[in-house]
Write a protein that holds these residues in place. Structure first.
Motif, PDB file in Angstrom:
ATOM      1  N   VAL A 200     -12.785  40.054 158.385  1.00 42.72           N
ATOM      2  CA  VAL A 200     -12.184  41.321 158.824  1.00 42.72           C
ATOM      3  C   VAL A 200     -10.977  41.661 157.944  1.00 42.72           C
ATOM      4  O   VAL A 200     -10.831  42.799 157.471  1.00 42.72           O
ATOM      5  N   LYS A 201     -10.125  40.688 157.718  1.00 43.96           N
ATOM      6  CA  LYS A 201      -8.930  40.913 156.913  1.00 43.96           C
ATOM      7  C   LYS A 201      -9.291  41.292 155.476  1.00 43.96           C
ATOM      8  O   LYS A 201      -8.687  42.182 154.878  1.00 43.96           O
ATOM      9  N   GLU A 202     -10.279  40.585 154.923  1.00 44.62           N
ATOM     10  CA  GLU A 202     -10.690  40.856 153.548  1.00 44.62           C
ATOM     11  C   GLU A 202     -11.304  42.243 153.404  1.00 44.62           C
ATOM     12  O   GLU A 202     -11.038  42.966 152.450  1.00 44.62           O
ATOM     13  N   LEU A 203     -12.148  42.611 154.351  1.00 48.61           N
ATOM     14  CA  LEU A 203     -12.797  43.921 154.307  1.00 48.61           C
ATOM     15  C   LEU A 203     -11.779  45.038 154.425  1.00 48.61           C
ATOM     16  O   LEU A 203     -11.854  46.043 153.718  1.00 48.61           O
ATOM     17  N   GLU A 204     -10.833  44.876 155.323  1.00 46.93           N
ATOM     18  CA  GLU A 204      -9.798  45.904 155.483  1.00 46.93           C
ATOM     19  C   GLU A 204      -8.951  46.028 154.225  1.00 46.93           C
ATOM     20  O   GLU A 204      -8.577  47.135 153.833  1.00 46.93           O
ATOM     21  N   ALA A 205      -8.669  44.897 153.585  1.00 47.78           N
ATOM     22  CA  ALA A 205      -7.876  44.922 152.361  1.00 47.78           C
ATOM     23  C   ALA A 205      -8.628  45.607 151.225  1.00 47.78           C
ATOM     24  O   ALA A 205      -8.036  46.350 150.427  1.00 47.78           O
ATOM     25  N   ASN A 206      -9.940  45.397 151.153  1.00 50.81           N
ATOM     26  CA  ASN A 206     -10.727  45.960 150.050  1.00 50.81           C
ATOM     27  C   ASN A 206     -11.134  47.418 150.281  1.00 50.81           C
ATOM     28  O   ASN A 206     -11.267  48.180 149.330  1.00 50.81           O
ATOM     29  N   LEU A 207     -11.330  47.799 151.551  1.00 56.31           N
ATOM     30  CA  LEU A 207     -11.854  49.135 151.838  1.00 56.31           C
ATOM     31  C   LEU A 207     -10.785  50.135 152.265  1.00 56.31           C
ATOM     32  O   LEU A 207     -11.079  51.334 152.381  1.00 56.31           O
ATOM     33  N   SER A 208      -9.582  49.687 152.486  1.00 54.80           N
ATOM     34  CA  SER A 208      -8.525  50.599 152.925  1.00 54.80           C
ATOM     35  C   SER A 208      -7.901  51.363 151.777  1.00 54.80           C
ATOM     36  O   SER A 208      -7.031  52.212 151.987  1.00 54.80           O
ATOM     37  N   LYS A 209      -8.330  51.085 150.566  1.00 57.36           N
ATOM     38  CA  LYS A 209      -7.749  51.738 149.382  1.00 57.36           C
ATOM     39  C   LYS A 209      -8.083  53.215 149.362  1.00 57.36           C
ATOM     40  O   LYS A 209      -9.137  53.625 149.821  1.00 57.36           O
TER      41      LYS A 209
END
Length: 209
Positions: A200-209
């Motif tokens: 969850v943390k990784e996805l949010e970091a990669n897709l929140s851009k």
């Protein structure tokens, strides 16, 4: 958006994780999903198809009969496409079916797919876990505890986890990928998406851009 965190046995841990509305709560863009899935499927095509044409057939180039007086059509080389064993007219040639897609569109498509799964209650959050050894039986038990053993599922890991990955390889209905390997097609192709907390943390970091 807060979602309950389950343990490996499918029981509520009493904790909740806050999912970013920028990734899991946007208005889905169906056209972006379509474009990304279309590109993914196009890239699965090898494009190595090839048929021999007239110039590539092995055979004599002599004129097989005289030009006139036979009562039939004119004919030259035996390699002509009109004869059995001759070359093929406009046959398939090697081709690259790859398609280009803007990074922002791909990112939007993945966020849209995750938002759809979240909206349809097909998204589960499970705390990070590992198996002592790779065992398909243990992974099947994990899916059964979540109630998705009979559904096509996608399990997303937050990092490298060989024991969980190897335990799932014999199952056709379930796939395990790392957060960096996730795609719109895999999300939409699964009936249930299981995210480990680390993912969850990784996805949010990669897709929140």
């Amino acid at each position: 958006m807060k979602v309950a965190v389950l343990d490996v046995k499918g029981k509520d841990t009493g904790r909740k994780v806050e999912l970013s509305d920028k990734v899991f709560g946007i208005e889905p863009n169906e056209h972006a999903i379509y474009l990304d899935v279309k590109q993914y499927l196009a890239h699965q095509r090898q494009g190595t198809h090839k048929a021999k044409e007239r110039a590539e057939i092995a055979g004599s180039t002599r004129k097989i009969k005289k030009q006139k007086g036979t009562g039939t059509a004119r004919a030259g080389s035996i390699k002509s496409p009109v004869f059995r064993g001759g070359g093929r007219i406009f046959g398939p040639r090697p081709k690259d079916y790859g398609q280009k897609l803007n990074k922002n569109v791909k990112r939007l498509a993945r966020k849209s797919a995750l938002s759809l799964k979240s909206k349809d209650k097909e998204l589960l959050i499970v705390e990070d876990f590992d198996f002592d050894t790779p065992r398909t039986k243990d992974f099947v038990q994990f899916l059964s505890s979540l109630g998705i053993q009979d559904k096509k599922s996608l399990v997303v890991l937050g990092g490298e986890n060989n024991n969980v990955y190897l335990s799932s390889r014999n199952l056709k209905s379930s796939e395990v990928v790392r957060d960096s390997e996730i795609s719109t097609y895999k999300i939409m192709n699964a009936k249930s998406v299981v995210l480990l907390e680390g993912a969850v943390k990784e996805l949010e970091a990669n897709l929140s851009k």
